[in-house]
Design an enzyme around this catalytic site. Sequence first.
Site, short mmCIF file in Angstrom:
data_model
loop_
_atom_site.label_atom_id
_atom_site.label_comp_id
_atom_site.label_asym_id
_atom_site.label_seq_id
_atom_site.Cartn_x
_atom_site.Cartn_y
_atom_site.Cartn_z
N ASN A 39 0.84 -1.20 0.00
CA ASN A 39 0.00 0.00 0.00
C ASN A 39 0.88 1.25 0.00
OD1 ASN A 39 -1.59 2.26 1.25
ND2 ASN A 39 -3.18 0.70 1.28
N HIS A 50 -3.38 0.42 -3.44
CA HIS A 50 -3.46 -0.59 -2.40
C HIS A 50 -2.36 -1.62 -2.69
CE1 HIS A 50 -7.87 -0.10 -0.77
NE2 HIS A 50 -7.13 0.98 -0.58
N GLU A 52 -2.38 -4.79 -3.41
CA GLU A 52 -2.64 -5.64 -4.57
C GLU A 52 -2.44 -4.85 -5.88
OE1 GLU A 52 -4.53 -5.03 -1.94
OE2 GLU A 52 -5.92 -6.67 -1.49
N ASP A 142 -8.39 4.85 3.97
CA ASP A 142 -8.00 3.84 2.98
C ASP A 142 -9.17 2.97 2.53
OD1 ASP A 142 -5.58 3.04 1.57
OD2 ASP A 142 -5.92 1.08 2.45
#
Lengths: 145, 145
Positions: A39, A50, A52, A142
Amino acid sequence: MDKFMQAAIDEAKQGLAEGGIPIGSVLVYQGEIIGRGHNRRVQSGSPILHGEMDALENAGRQPASVYKASTLYTTLSPCSMCSGTILLYGIPKVVIGENQTFQGEESLLQSRGVTIDLVHSQECIDLMNNFIRDKPKLWNEDIGE
Amino acid sequence: MDKFMQAAIDEAKQGLAEGGIPIGSVLVYQGEIIGRGHNRRVQSGSPILHGEMDALENAGRQPASVYKASTLYTTLSPCSMCSGTILLYGIPKVVIGENQTFQGEESLLQSRGVTIDLVHSQECIDLMNNFIRDKPKLWNEDIGE
Protein backbone atom coordinates in the site's frame (compact mmCIF):
# COMPACT_ATOMS: atom_id res chain seq x y z
CA MET A 1 4.38 -20.14 6.26
CA ASP A 2 4.13 -20.38 2.47
CA LYS A 3 7.06 -18.46 0.95
CA PHE A 4 4.78 -16.34 -1.21
CA MET A 5 2.60 -15.26 1.72
CA GLN A 6 5.84 -14.55 3.58
CA ALA A 7 6.91 -12.31 0.68
CA ALA A 8 3.57 -10.47 0.91
CA ILE A 9 4.07 -10.04 4.68
CA ASP A 10 7.60 -8.74 4.05
CA GLU A 11 6.06 -6.15 1.70
CA ALA A 12 3.52 -5.19 4.38
CA LYS A 13 6.32 -4.72 6.92
CA GLN A 14 8.31 -2.63 4.47
CA GLY A 15 5.27 -0.39 4.02
CA LEU A 16 4.94 -0.02 7.78
CA ALA A 17 8.64 0.88 8.07
CA GLU A 18 8.06 3.60 5.47
CA GLY A 19 5.28 5.09 7.61
CA GLY A 20 2.58 3.53 5.47
CA ILE A 21 -0.31 1.11 5.75
CA PRO A 22 0.96 -2.45 6.36
CA ILE A 23 -0.66 -4.39 3.55
CA GLY A 24 1.44 -6.29 1.03
CA SER A 25 0.87 -8.45 -2.00
CA VAL A 26 2.68 -10.54 -4.61
CA LEU A 27 1.56 -11.88 -7.98
CA VAL A 28 2.85 -15.37 -8.70
CA TYR A 29 3.07 -17.00 -12.14
CA GLN A 30 4.57 -20.42 -12.78
CA GLY A 31 6.13 -20.55 -9.33
CA GLU A 32 7.80 -17.13 -9.59
CA ILE A 33 6.92 -13.72 -8.19
CA ILE A 34 6.33 -11.46 -11.20
CA GLY A 35 5.11 -8.43 -9.23
CA ARG A 36 5.34 -7.37 -5.60
CA GLY A 37 4.02 -4.33 -3.83
CA HIS A 38 2.54 -2.68 -0.79
CA ASN A 39 0.00 0.00 0.00
CA ARG A 40 1.39 3.41 -1.01
CA ARG A 41 -1.34 5.80 0.14
CA VAL A 42 1.07 7.61 2.43
CA GLN A 43 4.30 7.16 0.48
CA SER A 44 2.93 8.18 -2.94
CA GLY A 45 -0.16 10.12 -1.87
CA SER A 46 -2.14 7.57 -3.87
CA PRO A 47 -5.79 6.61 -3.35
CA ILE A 48 -5.47 3.68 -5.78
CA LEU A 49 -2.18 2.00 -4.84
CA HIS A 50 -3.46 -0.59 -2.40
CA GLY A 51 -1.01 -3.46 -1.92
CA GLU A 52 -2.64 -5.64 -4.57
CA MET A 53 -2.79 -2.76 -7.09
CA ASP A 54 0.87 -1.94 -6.48
CA ALA A 55 1.86 -5.57 -7.07
CA LEU A 56 -0.08 -5.61 -10.35
CA GLU A 57 1.34 -2.24 -11.38
CA ASN A 58 4.86 -3.47 -10.67
CA ALA A 59 4.21 -6.65 -12.68
CA GLY A 60 3.69 -4.35 -15.65
CA ARG A 61 1.61 -5.07 -18.72
CA GLN A 62 0.99 -8.79 -19.02
CA PRO A 63 -1.02 -10.77 -21.54
CA ALA A 64 -4.35 -12.18 -20.37
CA SER A 65 -2.86 -15.67 -20.49
CA VAL A 66 -0.47 -14.78 -17.65
CA TYR A 67 -3.11 -13.33 -15.33
CA LYS A 68 -5.41 -16.29 -15.97
CA ALA A 69 -2.67 -18.67 -14.77
CA SER A 70 -1.50 -16.56 -11.80
CA THR A 71 -2.22 -16.48 -8.08
CA LEU A 72 -2.45 -13.24 -6.12
CA TYR A 73 -1.24 -13.30 -2.51
CA THR A 74 -2.39 -10.52 -0.22
CA THR A 75 -2.02 -10.03 3.52
CA LEU A 76 -5.59 -8.69 3.88
CA SER A 77 -8.98 -9.55 2.40
CA PRO A 78 -9.20 -7.55 -0.85
CA CYS A 79 -11.48 -4.50 -0.95
CA SER A 80 -13.91 -3.90 -3.80
CA MET A 81 -11.29 -2.04 -5.88
CA CYS A 82 -8.74 -4.83 -5.66
CA SER A 83 -11.44 -7.49 -6.09
CA GLY A 84 -12.73 -5.75 -9.20
CA THR A 85 -9.19 -5.76 -10.57
CA ILE A 86 -8.88 -9.48 -9.87
CA LEU A 87 -12.10 -9.97 -11.86
CA LEU A 88 -10.99 -7.70 -14.71
CA TYR A 89 -7.88 -9.76 -15.30
CA GLY A 90 -9.43 -13.12 -14.55
CA ILE A 91 -6.95 -14.04 -11.82
CA PRO A 92 -8.32 -17.44 -10.78
CA LYS A 93 -6.96 -17.76 -7.24
CA VAL A 94 -6.36 -15.40 -4.32
CA VAL A 95 -4.53 -16.37 -1.14
CA ILE A 96 -5.54 -14.09 1.74
CA GLY A 97 -3.58 -13.61 4.96
CA GLU A 98 -6.57 -12.68 7.08
CA ASN A 99 -10.09 -11.22 6.98
CA GLN A 100 -10.70 -10.57 10.68
CA THR A 101 -9.71 -6.89 10.65
CA PHE A 102 -11.40 -6.16 7.30
CA GLN A 103 -13.87 -8.20 5.31
CA GLY A 104 -13.46 -7.52 1.60
CA GLU A 105 -15.37 -8.82 -1.39
CA GLU A 106 -14.64 -12.52 -1.00
CA SER A 107 -18.28 -13.44 -1.67
CA LEU A 108 -18.32 -11.49 -4.93
CA LEU A 109 -15.07 -13.13 -6.01
CA GLN A 110 -16.34 -16.60 -5.20
CA SER A 111 -19.63 -15.93 -7.00
CA ARG A 112 -17.57 -15.20 -10.13
CA GLY A 113 -15.55 -18.37 -9.83
CA VAL A 114 -12.41 -17.14 -8.05
CA THR A 115 -10.88 -19.62 -5.61
CA ILE A 116 -10.15 -18.11 -2.18
CA ASP A 117 -7.59 -19.59 0.18
CA LEU A 118 -7.80 -17.96 3.61
CA VAL A 119 -4.65 -18.47 5.68
CA HIS A 120 -5.79 -16.94 9.02
CA SER A 121 -2.27 -15.61 9.66
CA GLN A 122 -1.83 -14.26 13.19
CA GLU A 123 1.09 -12.17 11.97
CA CYS A 124 -1.17 -10.44 9.42
CA ILE A 125 -3.88 -9.91 12.06
CA ASP A 126 -1.38 -8.39 14.49
CA LEU A 127 0.05 -6.06 11.83
CA MET A 128 -3.40 -4.67 11.07
CA ASN A 129 -4.69 -4.52 14.63
CA ASN A 130 -1.65 -2.55 15.76
CA PHE A 131 -1.89 -0.24 12.77
CA ILE A 132 -5.63 0.40 13.14
CA ARG A 133 -5.12 1.11 16.86
CA ASP A 134 -2.32 3.58 16.12
CA LYS A 135 -3.75 5.32 13.03
CA PRO A 136 -7.53 4.81 12.84
CA LYS A 137 -8.12 7.93 10.71
CA LEU A 138 -5.61 6.83 8.08
CA TRP A 139 -7.14 3.38 7.99
CA ASN A 140 -10.66 4.74 7.56
CA GLU A 141 -9.45 6.90 4.68
CA ASP A 142 -8.00 3.84 2.98
CA ILE A 143 -11.33 2.01 3.04
CA GLY A 144 -13.44 5.03 2.13
CA GLU A 145 -14.94 5.55 5.57
CA MET B 1 -23.08 18.13 -24.30
CA ASP B 2 -22.66 18.47 -20.55
CA LYS B 3 -19.39 20.32 -19.88
CA PHE B 4 -18.10 17.60 -17.59
CA MET B 5 -18.70 14.83 -20.12
CA GLN B 6 -17.02 17.09 -22.67
CA ALA B 7 -14.01 17.33 -20.35
CA ALA B 8 -13.92 13.52 -20.13
CA ILE B 9 -14.07 13.30 -23.94
CA ASP B 10 -11.25 15.85 -24.20
CA GLU B 11 -9.19 13.57 -21.93
CA ALA B 12 -10.00 10.57 -24.15
CA LYS B 13 -8.88 12.49 -27.23
CA GLN B 14 -5.68 13.55 -25.51
CA GLY B 15 -4.98 9.90 -24.72
CA LEU B 16 -5.55 8.97 -28.36
CA ALA B 17 -3.20 11.76 -29.49
CA GLU B 18 -0.54 10.28 -27.18
CA GLY B 19 -0.90 6.89 -28.89
CA GLY B 20 -3.03 5.53 -26.06
CA ILE B 21 -6.47 4.09 -25.47
CA PRO B 22 -9.15 6.80 -25.88
CA ILE B 23 -11.00 6.65 -22.59
CA GLY B 24 -11.23 9.69 -20.34
CA SER B 25 -12.76 10.58 -17.01
CA VAL B 26 -13.27 13.45 -14.58
CA LEU B 27 -14.26 13.50 -10.92
CA VAL B 28 -16.60 16.38 -10.04
CA TYR B 29 -17.23 17.74 -6.55
CA GLN B 30 -19.44 20.74 -5.81
CA GLY B 31 -19.55 21.75 -9.46
CA GLU B 32 -15.77 21.64 -9.97
CA ILE B 33 -13.46 19.07 -11.55
CA ILE B 34 -11.13 17.88 -8.79
CA GLY B 35 -9.43 15.15 -10.83
CA ARG B 36 -9.12 14.40 -14.53
CA GLY B 37 -7.39 11.60 -16.36
CA HIS B 38 -7.22 9.17 -19.23
CA ASN B 39 -6.14 5.60 -19.81
CA ARG B 40 -2.35 5.32 -19.52
CA ARG B 41 -1.70 1.68 -20.38
CA VAL B 42 0.49 2.66 -23.31
CA GLN B 43 1.91 5.93 -22.01
CA SER B 44 2.89 4.66 -18.53
CA GLY B 45 3.00 0.92 -19.19
CA SER B 46 0.30 0.64 -16.54
CA PRO B 47 -2.25 -2.16 -16.19
CA ILE B 48 -4.20 -0.21 -13.53
CA LEU B 49 -4.40 3.33 -14.90
CA HIS B 50 -7.71 3.14 -16.71
CA GLY B 51 -9.24 6.57 -17.31
CA GLU B 52 -11.32 6.49 -14.14
CA MET B 53 -8.38 5.31 -12.02
CA ASP B 54 -6.17 8.05 -13.44
CA ALA B 55 -8.79 10.69 -12.63
CA LEU B 56 -9.01 9.41 -9.05
CA GLU B 57 -5.23 9.21 -8.74
CA ASN B 58 -4.91 12.77 -9.99
CA ALA B 59 -7.57 13.95 -7.52
CA GLY B 60 -5.18 12.76 -4.81
CA ARG B 61 -6.12 11.67 -1.31
CA GLN B 62 -9.58 12.91 -0.45
CA PRO B 63 -11.71 12.39 2.65
CA ALA B 64 -14.63 10.00 2.35
CA SER B 65 -17.02 12.95 2.58
CA VAL B 66 -15.75 14.28 -0.76
CA TYR B 67 -16.12 10.99 -2.65
CA LYS B 68 -19.58 10.46 -1.21
CA ALA B 69 -20.70 13.82 -2.65
CA SER B 70 -18.93 13.49 -6.02
CA THR B 71 -19.93 12.37 -9.50
CA LEU B 72 -17.59 10.41 -11.75
CA TYR B 73 -17.84 11.05 -15.49
CA THR B 74 -16.37 8.47 -17.83
CA THR B 75 -16.53 8.11 -21.60
CA LEU B 76 -17.00 4.31 -21.39
CA SER B 77 -18.95 1.93 -19.19
CA PRO B 78 -16.65 1.19 -16.21
CA CYS B 79 -14.96 -2.22 -16.03
CA SER B 80 -14.94 -4.28 -12.85
CA MET B 81 -11.74 -2.62 -11.58
CA CYS B 82 -13.10 0.89 -11.96
CA SER B 83 -16.53 -0.16 -10.69
CA GLY B 84 -14.95 -1.72 -7.62
CA THR B 85 -13.13 1.54 -6.99
CA ILE B 86 -16.39 3.48 -7.28
CA LEU B 87 -17.84 1.13 -4.64
CA LEU B 88 -14.78 1.39 -2.36
CA TYR B 89 -15.09 5.15 -2.15
CA GLY B 90 -18.89 5.28 -2.17
CA ILE B 91 -19.13 7.56 -5.21
CA PRO B 92 -22.92 7.82 -5.53
CA LYS B 93 -23.30 8.73 -9.21
CA VAL B 94 -21.57 7.78 -12.46
CA VAL B 95 -22.25 9.47 -15.79
CA ILE B 96 -21.27 7.15 -18.68
CA GLY B 97 -20.63 8.26 -22.26
CA GLU B 98 -21.55 4.94 -23.83
CA ASN B 99 -21.82 1.20 -23.20
CA GLN B 100 -22.26 -0.10 -26.76
CA THR B 101 -18.61 -0.95 -27.38
CA PHE B 102 -18.03 -2.37 -23.87
CA GLN B 103 -20.51 -3.33 -21.18
CA GLY B 104 -19.01 -2.84 -17.75
CA GLU B 105 -20.37 -3.54 -14.30
CA GLU B 106 -23.37 -1.22 -14.37
CA SER B 107 -25.65 -3.88 -12.89
CA LEU B 108 -23.31 -4.43 -9.94
CA LEU B 109 -23.08 -0.68 -9.35
CA GLN B 110 -26.85 -0.26 -9.45
CA SER B 111 -27.36 -3.24 -7.13
CA ARG B 112 -25.17 -1.40 -4.60
CA GLY B 113 -27.13 1.83 -4.91
CA VAL B 114 -25.00 3.77 -7.41
CA THR B 115 -26.99 5.98 -9.78
CA ILE B 116 -26.04 5.48 -13.45
CA ASP B 117 -26.67 8.14 -16.07
CA LEU B 118 -26.03 6.76 -19.57
CA VAL B 119 -25.49 9.51 -22.14
CA HIS B 120 -25.32 7.40 -25.36
CA SER B 121 -22.73 9.77 -26.84
CA GLN B 122 -22.08 9.08 -30.53
CA GLU B 123 -18.71 10.80 -30.17
CA CYS B 124 -17.69 8.33 -27.45
CA ILE B 125 -18.95 5.39 -29.54
CA ASP B 126 -17.01 6.57 -32.59
CA LEU B 127 -13.81 7.05 -30.57
CA MET B 128 -13.96 3.48 -29.31
CA ASN B 129 -15.11 1.83 -32.55
CA ASN B 130 -12.28 3.44 -34.48
CA PHE B 131 -9.75 2.50 -31.82
CA ILE B 132 -10.93 -1.12 -31.50
CA ARG B 133 -10.83 -1.46 -35.30
CA ASP B 134 -7.27 -0.07 -35.43
CA LYS B 135 -5.77 -1.78 -32.37
CA PRO B 136 -7.84 -4.81 -31.38
CA LYS B 137 -4.96 -6.53 -29.57
CA LEU B 138 -4.27 -3.51 -27.37
CA TRP B 139 -7.95 -3.21 -26.56
CA ASN B 140 -8.23 -6.87 -25.60
CA GLU B 141 -5.22 -6.48 -23.31
CA ASP B 142 -6.92 -3.57 -21.57
CA ILE B 143 -10.00 -5.62 -20.74
CA GLY B 144 -8.12 -8.78 -19.79
CA GLU B 145 -9.02 -10.77 -22.91
